[in-house]
Design a protein around this motif. Sequence first.
Motif, PDB file in Angstrom:
ATOM      1  N   GLY A   1       4.866   3.188  -3.638  1.00 48.14           N
ATOM      2  CA  GLY A   1       5.447   4.277  -4.419  1.00 48.14           C
ATOM      3  C   GLY A   1       4.516   5.451  -4.637  1.00 48.14           C
ATOM      4  O   GLY A   1       4.671   6.180  -5.616  1.00 48.14           O
ATOM      5  N   TRP A   2       3.583   5.669  -3.740  1.00 49.29           N
ATOM      6  CA  TRP A   2       2.595   6.756  -3.810  1.00 49.29           C
ATOM      7  C   TRP A   2       1.642   6.621  -5.008  1.00 49.29           C
ATOM      8  O   TRP A   2       0.764   7.446  -5.205  1.00 49.29           O
ATOM      9  N   VAL A   3       1.816   5.564  -5.811  1.00 51.01           N
ATOM     10  CA  VAL A   3       1.014   5.359  -7.025  1.00 51.01           C
ATOM     11  C   VAL A   3       0.143   4.111  -6.899  1.00 51.01           C
ATOM     12  O   VAL A   3      -0.980   4.071  -7.399  1.00 51.01           O
ATOM     13  N   LEU A   4       0.657   3.098  -6.233  1.00 52.45           N
ATOM     14  CA  LEU A   4      -0.026   1.822  -6.080  1.00 52.45           C
ATOM     15  C   LEU A   4      -0.480   1.648  -4.631  1.00 52.45           C
ATOM     16  O   LEU A   4      -0.029   2.354  -3.736  1.00 52.45           O
ATOM     17  N   GLY A   5      -1.360   0.679  -4.430  1.00 52.26           N
ATOM     18  CA  GLY A   5      -1.711   0.282  -3.077  1.00 52.26           C
ATOM     19  C   GLY A   5      -3.039   0.806  -2.591  1.00 52.26           C
ATOM     20  O   GLY A   5      -3.609   1.762  -3.132  1.00 52.26           O
ATOM     21  N   ASP A   6      -3.545   0.153  -1.546  1.00 55.36           N
ATOM     22  CA  ASP A   6      -4.825   0.496  -0.940  1.00 55.36           C
ATOM     23  C   ASP A   6      -4.862  -0.107   0.459  1.00 55.36           C
ATOM     24  O   ASP A   6      -3.814  -0.537   0.980  1.00 55.36           O
ATOM     25  N   LEU A   7      -6.034  -0.174   1.053  1.00 54.38           N
ATOM     26  CA  LEU A   7      -6.144  -0.677   2.423  1.00 54.38           C
ATOM     27  C   LEU A   7      -5.813  -2.161   2.542  1.00 54.38           C
ATOM     28  O   LEU A   7      -5.559  -2.644   3.641  1.00 54.38           O
ATOM     29  N   ASP A   8      -5.833  -2.889   1.425  1.00 55.49           N
ATOM     30  CA  ASP A   8      -5.507  -4.320   1.473  1.00 55.49           C
ATOM     31  C   ASP A   8      -4.020  -4.602   1.315  1.00 55.49           C
ATOM     32  O   ASP A   8      -3.577  -5.728   1.533  1.00 55.49           O
ATOM     33  N   THR A   9      -3.240  -3.597   0.935  1.00 50.95           N
ATOM     34  CA  THR A   9      -1.835  -3.826   0.602  1.00 50.95           C
ATOM     35  C   THR A   9      -1.053  -4.412   1.765  1.00 50.95           C
ATOM     36  O   THR A   9      -0.305  -5.379   1.594  1.00 50.95           O
ATOM     37  N   GLN A  10      -1.177  -3.840   2.947  1.00 50.84           N
ATOM     38  CA  GLN A  10      -0.510  -4.383   4.133  1.00 50.84           C
ATOM     39  C   GLN A  10      -1.523  -4.793   5.204  1.00 50.84           C
ATOM     40  O   GLN A  10      -1.296  -4.623   6.397  1.00 50.84           O
ATOM     41  N   ASP A  11      -2.616  -5.361   4.752  1.00 51.79           N
ATOM     42  CA  ASP A  11      -3.670  -5.775   5.684  1.00 51.79           C
ATOM     43  C   ASP A  11      -3.157  -6.787   6.704  1.00 51.79           C
ATOM     44  O   ASP A  11      -3.443  -6.671   7.904  1.00 51.79           O
ATOM     45  N   GLN A  12      -2.396  -7.792   6.266  1.00 56.49           N
ATOM     46  CA  GLN A  12      -1.903  -8.807   7.195  1.00 56.49           C
ATOM     47  C   GLN A  12      -0.944  -8.206   8.220  1.00 56.49           C
ATOM     48  O   GLN A  12      -0.984  -8.557   9.399  1.00 56.49           O
ATOM     49  N   GLU A  13      -0.079  -7.301   7.769  1.00 53.01           N
ATOM     50  CA  GLU A  13       0.837  -6.657   8.707  1.00 53.01           C
ATOM     51  C   GLU A  13       0.075  -5.845   9.754  1.00 53.01           C
ATOM     52  O   GLU A  13       0.422  -5.871  10.940  1.00 53.01           O
ATOM     53  N   CYS A  14      -0.972  -5.131   9.321  1.00 52.36           N
ATOM     54  CA  CYS A  14      -1.762  -4.342  10.263  1.00 52.36           C
ATOM     55  C   CYS A  14      -2.473  -5.243  11.272  1.00 52.36           C
ATOM     56  O   CYS A  14      -2.580  -4.897  12.462  1.00 52.36           O
ATOM     57  N   ARG A  15      -2.968  -6.379  10.816  1.00 48.34           N
ATOM     58  CA  ARG A  15      -3.611  -7.334  11.738  1.00 48.34           C
ATOM     59  C   ARG A  15      -2.622  -7.825  12.793  1.00 48.34           C
ATOM     60  O   ARG A  15      -2.940  -7.880  13.984  1.00 48.34           O
ATOM     61  N   MET A  16      -1.424  -8.180  12.342  1.00 52.12           N
ATOM     62  CA  MET A  16      -0.420  -8.658  13.290  1.00 52.12           C
ATOM     63  C   MET A  16      -0.017  -7.570  14.273  1.00 52.12           C
ATOM     64  O   MET A  16       0.140  -7.827  15.474  1.00 52.12           O
ATOM     65  N   LEU A  17       0.155  -6.323  13.781  1.00 53.50           N
ATOM     66  CA  LEU A  17       0.517  -5.231  14.676  1.00 53.50           C
ATOM     67  C   LEU A  17      -0.538  -5.031  15.755  1.00 53.50           C
ATOM     68  O   LEU A  17      -0.220  -4.859  16.932  1.00 53.50           O
ATOM     69  N   ALA A  18      -1.807  -5.037  15.352  1.00 51.77           N
ATOM     70  CA  ALA A  18      -2.878  -4.807  16.316  1.00 51.77           C
ATOM     71  C   ALA A  18      -2.895  -5.899  17.381  1.00 51.77           C
ATOM     72  O   ALA A  18      -2.952  -5.617  18.590  1.00 51.77           O
TER      73      ALA A  18
END
Length: 312
Positions: free
Chosen positions: A96-113
């Motif tokens: 929501g542009w207020v919460l989150g950081d580089l760990d928020t979707q870390d697992q998704e980014c790993r799977m995408l890569a």
Amino acid sequence: MSLDPSAQAHLQRLDRLALAQLDQLSPVQARAQSRWLRAQLQASPAPADTAPGRLQVQDLRIPGPAGMLAVRLYRPAEALAAAGPWPGCLFFHGGGWVLGDLDTQDQECRMLAVEAGCVVVSVDYRLAPEYPFPAAPEDAYAATAWVAAQATAIGIDPARLAVAGMSAGANLAAAVTLMARQRQGPALLAQVLMVPVTHHHFDTPSYRQCAEGYDLGLRSMRWFWQHYLARPEDGLHPWASPLLAPDLTGLPPALVLVSQYDPLRDEGVAYARRLREQGVEVHTVFHLGMMHGFQGPEAIWCVIRYLRTRLA
């Protein structure tokens, strides 16, 4: 169709955690709760396909429009062992542009890569209300331009570049495509919009049907928008509400994922329709029985298959 059993189980787990409603919290308190919740939900071991040895993860700081930005690079083992360049994908987290950081979707980014065979660059853009609109889209665009300019140095093919995001991050991905067209670059081959925010507006059937009871609801979205915008009229800007952009021609092909029990469902469908009507190639995936923030494992595999095809 009723709520999927896995999504229902997720809701029941959230109920047991007795979380405070977002509109009862300050942004600082909400961020602390979000980090705590992530720790509870990620207590299980990481999937084997994101295990160490299958990719290299590197945190960097790059120039942004108002200082340095943190980004995280995910390079699959194949990209480290073989000559490149490799496809690249900018990823913008939700929250929501207020919460989150580089760990928020870390697992998704790993799977995408690993599974899509591309170098993923996750961006830690500035958050509201400390940095209201348009800080986040400007950061997202700056990171995209930096990756395109530095592509050779980081092993990316600048001719095979995509943007992707979840929820508010999907909103930023859509905004980046508009900004890149307006600013004449960088060239993008695809945009992946997972349960996107596309309109500063709450009067849709999905908002009425999913106002409460499905994790993300009307009260939460009003809270997010209230903190994101310095002025309500900023919500009319196409970078905040891509659905209001007068012209969507010439934008990159899109994958749009929507969920049945999501207040954002109708604006995601509407954006996909407008893109298609203006000549953009669009693939829309409708996840029956699912809700915002819980699309199930099939969602990330849809993205993987799409990126494999678009960035080949």
